[in-house]
Structure formats: structure tokens, C-alpha cells
Design a protein around this motif. Structure first.
Motif, PDB file in Angstrom:
ATOM      1  N   ALA A 512       0.808  -1.218   0.000  1.00  0.00           N
ATOM      2  CA  ALA A 512       0.000   0.000   0.000  1.00  0.00           C
ATOM      3  C   ALA A 512       0.843   1.271   0.000  1.00  0.00           C
ATOM      4  O   ALA A 512       0.713   2.129  -0.881  1.00  0.00           O
ATOM      5  CB  ALA A 512      -0.957  -0.013   1.183  1.00  0.00           C
ATOM      6  N   ASN A 513       1.722   1.408   0.983  1.00  0.00           N
ATOM      7  CA  ASN A 513       2.424   2.682   1.112  1.00  0.00           C
ATOM      8  C   ASN A 513       3.499   2.864   0.063  1.00  0.00           C
ATOM      9  O   ASN A 513       3.994   3.973  -0.122  1.00  0.00           O
ATOM     10  CB  ASN A 513       3.036   2.809   2.506  1.00  0.00           C
ATOM     11  N   ILE A 516       0.680   4.481  -2.739  1.00  0.00           N
ATOM     12  CA  ILE A 516      -0.172   5.663  -2.519  1.00  0.00           C
ATOM     13  C   ILE A 516       0.538   6.943  -2.933  1.00  0.00           C
ATOM     14  O   ILE A 516      -0.028   7.775  -3.663  1.00  0.00           O
ATOM     15  CB  ILE A 516      -0.638   5.738  -1.051  1.00  0.00           C
ATOM     16  N   THR A 556      -5.896   2.169   5.903  1.00  0.00           N
ATOM     17  CA  THR A 556      -5.974   1.132   4.879  1.00  0.00           C
ATOM     18  C   THR A 556      -4.744   0.243   4.968  1.00  0.00           C
ATOM     19  O   THR A 556      -3.736   0.623   5.550  1.00  0.00           O
ATOM     20  CB  THR A 556      -6.070   1.762   3.473  1.00  0.00           C
ATOM     21  N   SER A 557      -4.840  -0.941   4.411  1.00  0.00           N
ATOM     22  CA  SER A 557      -3.791  -1.968   4.316  1.00  0.00           C
ATOM     23  C   SER A 557      -3.847  -2.922   5.498  1.00  0.00           C
ATOM     24  O   SER A 557      -4.256  -2.560   6.605  1.00  0.00           O
ATOM     25  CB  SER A 557      -2.374  -1.379   4.214  1.00  0.00           C
ATOM     26  N   GLU A 560       0.721  -4.245   5.655  1.00  0.00           N
ATOM     27  CA  GLU A 560       1.290  -3.310   4.676  1.00  0.00           C
ATOM     28  C   GLU A 560       0.738  -3.499   3.269  1.00  0.00           C
ATOM     29  O   GLU A 560       1.016  -2.677   2.388  1.00  0.00           O
ATOM     30  CB  GLU A 560       2.826  -3.378   4.637  1.00  0.00           C
ATOM     31  N   TRP A 562      -2.496  -4.491   0.313  1.00  0.00           N
ATOM     32  CA  TRP A 562      -3.920  -4.459   0.033  1.00  0.00           C
ATOM     33  C   TRP A 562      -4.408  -5.851  -0.333  1.00  0.00           C
ATOM     34  O   TRP A 562      -3.707  -6.621  -1.010  1.00  0.00           O
ATOM     35  CB  TRP A 562      -4.229  -3.536  -1.134  1.00  0.00           C
ATOM     36  N   CYS A 581       0.187   5.030   5.620  1.00  0.00           N
ATOM     37  CA  CYS A 581      -0.853   4.999   4.590  1.00  0.00           C
ATOM     38  C   CYS A 581      -1.871   6.106   4.823  1.00  0.00           C
ATOM     39  O   CYS A 581      -2.305   6.778   3.879  1.00  0.00           O
ATOM     40  CB  CYS A 581      -1.542   3.640   4.565  1.00  0.00           C
TER      41      CYS A 581
END
Length: 932
Positions: A512-513, A516, A556-557, A560, A562, A581
Motif C-alpha cells: 500500500a504505502n 499511494i 488502509t492496508s 502493509e 492491500w 498509509c
């Protein structure tokens, strides 16, 4: 035939052509180099919005206390060490910001960038000189570091056993390169050195002479068991003939090591005493032949550490000294003993400048100080680690963060921090450092094929580059260099961008991070280039996260990564909602709002800011740690960890930033000055210099269900005041101006616009009654989160199973569930239910918490009266009570009873409820009393 230019090459060429004519790429319709003309609204600076007393100011005060007291030399230690400079005895923070943390500290330098940004924001917000002074200290030190990296390494002199000695700072990757011939080729030899190790790493070499890992001779400070070892081989590690010491050398103290070989016997001396002997040594220097490398402090095994410590008096004799002669070396320099200086080579290491060490043997075999990685490929290079991290990434084909850990992510943090420092203090050195970093990155990346770049950025963790595109676009605004804008395009991850631009959700399985910030960068690229694809991809991406992959707190996540969209209940665990995130989703929401004033962006902003971001900061001060969570575990009974992974993680870095910019999105202005957006209800004062007014917002929100805005300044000014109506404000949103009600019924999830000529003393009062409501997990309606207005209420309970709660028992006609809870006296926003305490998520405590619970309404109850009828459910989980209360609010008790009758009749007709039980339900509803 010449192939057509790729999209990337075309954009680079366009940017470079613009530079040649003195122009810079700008958004469509823009008249200059800056991005603002593309924005429909613009933010205010942190110095233009002052926080008032409240939860945000309280959290910020804790972080400011940390920022004031922390010794920035600790952060600079890894940079100075990398450049071979004196670290002044500073101790790196540890964790990810040092050499001993995860993956050998390959991410070191990132935290320093975060700290620069925090200090810059603190300076802008408070005006305190202490933050500016710390920034100047750091910028000055980083300037010295870059200058040191540009030149050949220079000796760092330190106090030695007999005079001056040469220190090798841990992390400098420096070693001493000796000429060929220093070992000789005779049947006997003596090696002698004074060493002061400063670290207990195994296998760091005092010396290593050899041809790779087959033929060599070495003397290590510590072997695998921690004691000195000498070995010689002509057939690799398996053929080593060695001598091991009997005790570790002391750290931080001088010790003398000597090895003699003659007549098949090798002897190891420590401080003049023979501690070990090997009488079966058949290998001598003569057996090794001519060797390619003769190193002090460096091993031929690349995984071995470089020696950290000091060296003095290194000598080699072409004979075996006697025990008496070795003992003499304890009290004086070799030149003053009966043995004399080494006849093969002799270095005193008494130099205080330069990179050369004189040979006193008379043979003229001077040595040279070098770096294991050579030196930077470009003079703009600035990092706390060797450039090899960046070089290795270019050939990587799979993930291995233990070898290469996100070097461009670290570069982003440093670049961002430098830009922020420049904005906060006007220090030209910071901009020069930032510009140099841009030049260096362009020099590396612009020569790589597009396929190589795509592969690099697609590698998990190693290829992560954070918000570097956004920072580079900002750099381009300062420098106007076309190369910098072209550099921003070199980070395109086309397969992801193209998919999102086409509104194809490919997020499942992605980190995720890592991804983003790509989209925040795309919004800035749209500002700079006008390429619609960038903005479209960012908008579509946002909707793939909010709400399909969003937890109630806005995070979110999980772990770490999705998972599939619309899976919330199925992903809940101890590693949900990485704090970084939320930080980056707030930045993206804010950036998108500049272009499209969709209230959903600010609804999300409020949710994540007032819940996860506030709740990620512990409510206590600490001199050493910022006390910010990494993950926000949402599993039942989870206890937040405010010192994750020993500190200095990515999330603690972004947490420091978040806590010093809480006010950045409270107010926005229309780009033409025609309107003022009030996005968040937070005690604050806006100084709108352009209009010559102030706007002071007085509120205890979210403890208070409303806010008061007062206009200050002189004269009168016309603009539209646009007040956000939160999406959750279903109980009404009431506005008065100077005591007179504003007409109309605002729609939740919109803005109320009040256009008039404003004068000093005008007062706007906003009232927005809160209701207690639930939000159901998308994939399991029985799993719910509890909200009161914007505030997520968590149950504080040590149970590790989901709590089962019933909330309809005293529901009000409005649909408000609050009457089922009991307020805790003297504790705003604290309630109890069935003996369980509920409190705001934003309170940074270490209490075990339940952010989600199981809805359990076993019987039909109205107004506290139990009908004694089981609450039936449809196959999708919807219960009879759900169906009744879905029609709330009810204008009267009669309207509620009518709804109950309609639902009962429908459920009886469907065979889900018996007629007699249905009538009992209707009678109970008619008998009960309800709050409004």
C-alpha cells in the motif's frame, strides 16, 4: 529508420526544450512556472493558521517538546560517518536509523529527512527560533558531508597509543590500500599492529592480503566466537591454516596484535604475550605468490564488515621476531625498539591531513585511504549510505530488502526535508543541496532504458520511492531546470498508472504505502504538465481505496498490503492500517481537492485525521521517541504499540510530520479569492492577509457539536464563506450569521455557501448535532464500528474475541443510538454499555481496544421494553430491527409504529415471522417511550 519517441522520451525532450528557451513546463492555461494557476483552491501556509487550545494543540505540544530537546547530531551521525567525518561521539538513534537495525540499516537517512520536515513545520507554525537553529545546524552539517563525499577520503586523526592515530569511523566504508610488495615473498614474516576496535562486529579485518577468496592471508579482530584470528590459505576457507586467540579484544581500548610465522610454526601475540600457536603451518608468504590486494580494514569477503576503530604502528618484518622483540613493541614505537621499523613496510599513521600514509621502512611503499565503493557518480550525491544501494537496484530482478532497501524512498525524505528547510528559513544552502540531489538522480536515471526503470519501480520495497515525484516537481518550481521536471517522469510506473487511468482495479496484492504516494506525485505532474491521464489515474485510484479498502478509522492496508476490494472484516488483524498509509491518503485527498472540490475528499480527511492520525500519537512526551504507531491493529483487544521496531520507522517519521501540520487543511481559499472554504472544525485563527482579515474559530470540537467563527480585521470584504456539511451530519446542520438563521436545509456531504460583505465582528455559529451510529463492514454487516459524529468510539476491554453488543434497545425516534449508552461523568465522549467503557479512538492510550464489534440483537426491544420475540433475520443478515430503524428518523411515535406495522406485515408474509409474534412486536412498539 529511426523509431518514434516513446511517451517518456517525448516528455523529456519537451521539458529540455523548454529549458533551452528559458521556459518551464506548466499546467494548461498557466502563465508561469508555478503550479497554482491549475488549482481551483489553494491552501494557506502553516504560519497563516494558528491552532487554538484543543486536542490538536495538545498532541502537537508533545511533539514540539520532543523536537526541541532532541540532539540533531544523533541524526547526523550516519551522514557524517558515511563521509568519513568526525561524528563527535554522537550515537545514532537506532532502529531503522543506524547501522545495527533491520537490514543493516540500509534505510538510514530517511528519518533525518522526516526530522527536517518536522522542524520546518514547527518553525512555520510557532515562529520559535530553536527550530530554525536546529535546521541551520543540520543544513550546515549536510553541506559538509556532501563536500566530503565529493573529494577523496581524508584521514581522521585521533589520539593514539604513542601519538596520533588514524580512525576509521564505523559506516564510512573506508580502508587503507597498500602497494604490492608489502608482504614480501620469503619463508618467514611478522605482522604487527596497534588497534582500537569501536564495534564488536565479527570478521572485521585488521588486514587482508589476497586474490579474492581463494588465496589470502588475514588477521581479524574477531572471529565467529569473538576472539582474534589469523589465517592463511591457498584453497579458500576450507583450506585455512589458522591461529585463534583465547579472549576478545576490549572495545574502545588499544590492543597490540602480532603474528609470526617461521619454520612451520605460527604464533599469535596479544599485548606482547603469546596466546596461541600452530605448529603445523606449512603456508608462508612465499606460498601465496603475488597477490592483487593488500588491505587494512577491509575483507575479501564482501559480506564481512569494514573495520571500525583506530589503527597505529603497522609493521611487517621479513623474519619472525622473538618473543622479547614483540614484548618491546608494547612500550614504544617500532623505530625505538631493537627490532626497528618493519623492513618490508612501516606505517606510523600519525598523519592528520590528506589521504596518504607514509611508509617509514625506506622502501617508499606509501599507502592510500580509499572507500570500498569508490565515490559518488555525481557531485550532487548526498546520502547516509554508499551509492552502491542505488547502483545495485539497477540490476535487481527480485525483491531482497536485506540487500537493497528503498534507496530512492530515503532520497525522497532527504530531498523533501531540504526543500521544507529552505522554505522555513530561506537557507540557500538547503536549496543548493536539494538541487544537487536532483542533478545527481537525473544523471543516474536518465541513462537507464525505460524497461529497466519499469522493473526497478515494480520491485517490492527495494524499488519503493515514496513521494519523490511530488518533491521533484516542487524542486523544479524552485530551480526551473528542465532536467528536474524530466527527472520526475522517470519514476512513472506505467502498468499501475495506465490501469488506474482506465479505472481498472489492480491494487490487490500491492504494497500500500509503496504506491499511494505515486498518485500524489501524479497530481503534481498534472500541475506541471497538464497531462490529464495523471489526474484521472489519481482520482480513480482514490475511489479504489475509499471506501473499498478503508477501515472505519480511515486507515488502509493489512500487513502493509492491500487485499481484494470490499474485504474489510476478512482482513482485520494485528497489522492493519499502517500509519504512513493514512498520512499519504490525507495528502492525496488534499491534493485532489485543489482540483475538484468534492466534499468526499474532506469527509475522508476528517475521518482519518480525527481518528487514525490523532490516535496514532501517544498522549505523553518522550525525549527519545516520537511515540507514534506503525500499525493500528484492529483485532479485538489490541494494544497500540507506540515504539515499534525500536523506533525511527517510516510511520514514526510521518507521525512527526503529521503532528506539526494538523492545521494545514482547516481552511482553503478559492484561487481567485472569491471564497473561503472551512473544511474542518478546529479551534484556530486564520490570517488571510490578501483580504486583510482574520477568521477565528472557537470550538471544543469534537467534544462540542458545532463551532463559532468570528471575523476580525479592519474594513469590509466580500467573499463566500463555504462551510463543510459533514456526510455524517444527518441530524441537521444549522447556521446563523450575527444571530439570524441562514435559510435552507443543507445536504450532508456538501458545502453551505454564505456570500456577503463581511465586517469586523461578524459572527457565524454552526450547530451540527451528533448521532450515535454504526458503520458496517462491507463484507460482513454483523461486524460494525461505532461512531458519534466524526469520532470512532472504541470499547476498552481486554477480551480477545469480538464483543457482542445490542444498540437498538433505547434508540431514539431520530434513529440516534446514543440513548442506549450511559455517559461517563466528567469524561467527554466516554460512555458505558453493559459495563464496558467506550472512548474516542483519538485518545492515545495503551488500553486494549475494540474498534469493531459483533452486532447482537437477539430479541426485539423498543424503548427498553422487551417484546420477548426473537429478532428474525433474512439470509443477507438483515434483521427485523434493522429494517425498522433503516427508515429513521421518524417525525413522531406514530410514524415509527406505522413503520413497525409495515415491516411486520412484510416479514409475516415472507414466512419469517409468526402472526402472533408480529402482533407482540407492534404492541411493544406502541407501548414504549422514545427519546427524540
Amino acid at each position: 529508420m529511426t523509431p518514434p519517441l516513446s511517451r517518456r522520451a517525448l516528455l523529456q525532450a519537451t521539458a529540455l526544450a523548454a529549458a533551452a528557451t528559458g521556459l518551464t513546463a506548466a499546467p494548461a492555461g498557466a502563465t508561469g512556472a508555478t503550479a497554482e494557476p491549475a488549482w481551483k483552491v489553494r491552501p494557506f501556509g502553516l504560519d497563516e493558521v494558528t491552532l487554538g487550545r484543543g486536542v490538536f494543540a495538545g498532541k502537537r505540544a508533545l511533539m514540539l517538546q520532543h523536537a526541541r530537546g532532541y540532539d540533531v547530531n544523533r541524526l547526523l551521525q550516519v551522514f557524517r560517518a558515511n563521509a568519513g567525518l568526525d561524528t563527535g561521539g554522537a550515537v545514532a538513534p537506532g532502529g531503522w536509523e543506524g547501522l545495527d537495525g533491520e537490514a543493516n540499516g540500509n534505510l538510514r537517512g530517511h528519518y533525518t529527512g522526516h526530522f527536517l520536515t518536522m522542524l520546518a513545520q514547527a518553525r512555520a507554525s510557532t515562529g520559535e527560533e530553536v527550530f530554525a537553529e536546529k535546521l541551520r545546524t543540520m543544513i550546515g552539517a549536510l553541506s559538509e558531508v556532501r563536500e566530503a563525499l565529493r573529494r577523496e577520503p581524508a584521514v581522521l586523526a585521533t589520539d593514539g597509543r604513542f601519538g596520533s592515530a588514524a580512525e576509521q569511523v564505523r559506516g564510512s566504508c573506508q580502508y587503507v590500500d597498500l602497494p604490492s610488495g608489502v608482504l614480501g615473498a620469503g619463508p618467514a614474516v611478522t605482522l604487527s599492529a596497534w588497534v582500537k576496535p569501536t564495534h564488536d562486529a565479527d570478521w572485521a579485518r585488521v588486514l587482508d592480503f589476497g586474490d579474492g577468496t581463494t588465496r589470502y592471508l588475514y588477521l581479524a579482530v574477531r572471529n565467529a566466537t569473538g576472539v582474534p584470528r589469523f589465517a592463511v590459505t591457498t584453497s579458500g576457507a576450507g583450506g585455512e591454516q589458522g591461529i585463534d586467540g583465547t579472549a576478545p579484544l576490549p572495545i574502545g581500548k588499544w590492543s597490540h596484535l602480532a603474528v609470526t610465522i617461521a619454520d612451520g610454526t605460527g604464533t599469535l601475540y596479544v599485548n606482547g604475550t603469546a596466546v596461541a600457536r600452530n605448529t603445523a603451518m606449512t603456508l608462508t608468504p612465499a606460498a601465496l605468490g603475488t597477490l592483487a590486494d593488500h588491505w587494512l580494514g577491509r575483507s575479501h569477503y564482501s559480506a564481512d564488515p569494514v573495520f571500525a576503530g583506530a589503527l597505529e604502528e603497522f609493521n611487517i618484518w621479513s623474519r619472525a621476531l622473538s618473543a622479547v622483540e614483540v614484548a618491546e613493541l608494547q612500550d614504544r614505537r617500532a623505530a625505538g625498539t631493537s627490532a626497528g621499523p618493519g623492513d618490508l613496510v612501516s606505517y606510523r599513521f600519525g598523519e592528520t591531513v590528506g589521504s596518504r600514509f607514509a611508509d617509514s621502512s625506506g622502501r617508499g611503499l606509501d599507502a592510500t585511504l580509499r572507500r570500498t565503493w569508490g565515490g559518488p557518480s555525481h557531485p550532487g550525491f548526498l546520502a547516509a549510505c554508499p551509492e552502491t544501494q542505488f547502483i545495485l537496484l539497477e540490476s535487481m530482478t527480485s525483491s531482497d530488502y536485506t540487500k537493497v532497501w528503498a534507496p530512492y524512498y530515503t532520497a525522497h525524505k532527504i530531498l523533501r526535508g531540504l526543500l521544507d528547510a529552505h522554505l522555513a528559513t530561506g537557507d540557500a544552502r538547503a536549496l543548493d543541496l536539494a538541487s544537487g540531489m536532483g542533478d545527481w538522480m537525473y544523471s543516474r536515471l536518465s541513462r537507464l532504458p525505460a524497461a529497466t526503470l519499469q522493473r526497478m519501480w515494480g520491485i517490492f520495497s527495494s524499488g519503493e520511492y515514496g513521494g519523490i515525484v511530488e518533491a521533484i516537481c516542487d524542486l523544479h518550481e524552485h530551480t526551473g531546470k528542465a532536467e528536474h521536471l524530466a527527472l520526475a517522469r522517470l519514476f512513472d510506473l506505467d502498468r499501475l498508472i495506465d490501469a488506474c487511468a482506465a479505472d481498472t482495479d489492480v491494487l490487490a496484492g500491492l504494497h500500500a504505502n509503496q504506491h499511494i504516494p505515486i498518485f500524489t506525485g501524479l497530481v503534481r505532474l498534472y500541475d506541471a504538465t497538464g497531462e490529464q491521464r495523471c489526474l484521472t489515474a489519481a482520482k480513480n485510484f482514490w475511489r479504489m481505496v475509499v471506501p473499498p479498502r478503508m477501515y472505519g478509522i480511515g486507515g488502509t492496508s493489512t500487513g502493509e498490503f492491500w487485499k481484494a476490494r470490499d474485504v474489510i472484516a476478512g482482513t482485520i488483524g494485528a497489522t492493519n492500517a499502517e500509519t504512513c498509509c493514512a498520512y499519504n491518503m490525507l495528502k492525496l485527498s488534499r491534493s485532489l481537492f485543489f482540483h475538484e472540490q468534492d466534499p468526499a475528499y474532506m469527509d475522508y480527511y476528517e475521518r482519518a485525521l480525527y481518528n487514525q492520525v490523532l490516535g496514532s500519537k501517544q498522549d505523553r512526551a518522550d525525549a527519545e521517541k516520537p511515540l507514534v504507531t506503525y500499525f493500528i491493529g484492529l483485532t479485538p483487544g489490541h494494544v497500540r504499540d507506540y515504539t515499534p521496531k525500536q523506533g525511527t520507522t517510516c510511520c514514526e517519521g510521518t507521525g512527526m510530520e503529521s503532528a506539526t501540520k494538523y492545521q494545514d487543511s482547516v481552511y482553503f481559499a478559492a484561487a481567485d479569492g472569491s471564497a473561503l472554504y472551512v473544511n474542518l472544525y478546529s479551534p484556530s485563527t486564520l490570517t488571510w492577509a490578501e483580504k486583510g482579515i482574520t477568521v477565528t474559530q472557537t470550538t471544543a470540537y469534537p467534544q462540542e457539536q458545532g463551532s463559532t467563527l468570528t471575523i476580525g480585521g479592519s474594513g469590509s470584504v466580500s467573499f463566500a464563506l463555504r462551510l463543510r456539511v459533514p456526510g455524517w451530519a444527518t441530524a441537521g446542520f444549522h447556521v446563523t450569521v450575527n444571530g439570524r438563521a441562514v435559510d435552507g436545509v443543507p445536504t450532508p456531504g456538501s458545502y453551505v455557501s454564505i456570500a456577503r460583505t463581511w465586517r469586523r465582528g461578524d459572527t457565524v455559529r454552526v450547530r451540527m448535532p451528533f448521532r450515535l451510529r454504526v458503520e458496517k463492514a462491507l463484507d460482513d454487516p454483523s461486524l460494525e464500528a461505532l461512531f458519534y459524529g466524526p469520532v470512532n468510539l472504541v470499547a476498552r476491554d481486554s477480551a480477545t474475541e469480538y464483543l457482542k453488543l445490542g444498540l437498538y434497545r433505547n434508540a431514539a425516534l431520530s434513529g440516534d443510538l446514543l440513548p442506549s449508552l450511559t455517559p461517563v461523568s466528567g469524561a467527554p465522549l466516554h460512555y458505558t454499555l453493559d459495563g464496558i467503557e467506550f472512548a474516542p479512538f483519538f485518545e492515545g492510550t495503551e488500553d486494549p481496544a475494540h474498534a469493531y464489534f459483533r452486532r447482537a440483537e437477539p430479541r426485539v426491544v423498543f424503548g427498553g421494553l422487551d417484546s420477548r420475540v426473537a429478532n428474525p433475520a433474512r439470509t443477507d443478515g438483515t434483521t427485523l430491527l434493522d429494517a425498522v430503524w433503516a427508515a429513521a428518523p421518524f417525525r413522531s411515535k406514530g410514524a415509527l409504529i406505522a413503520q413497525v406495522r409495515d415491516v411486520v406485515d412484510a416479514w409475516v408474509a415472507d414466512g419469517l415471522l409468526g402472526r402472533a409474534d408480529g402482533e407482540a412486536v407492534v404492541r411493544t412498539a406502541g407501548t414504549a417511550s422514545y427519546a427524540d
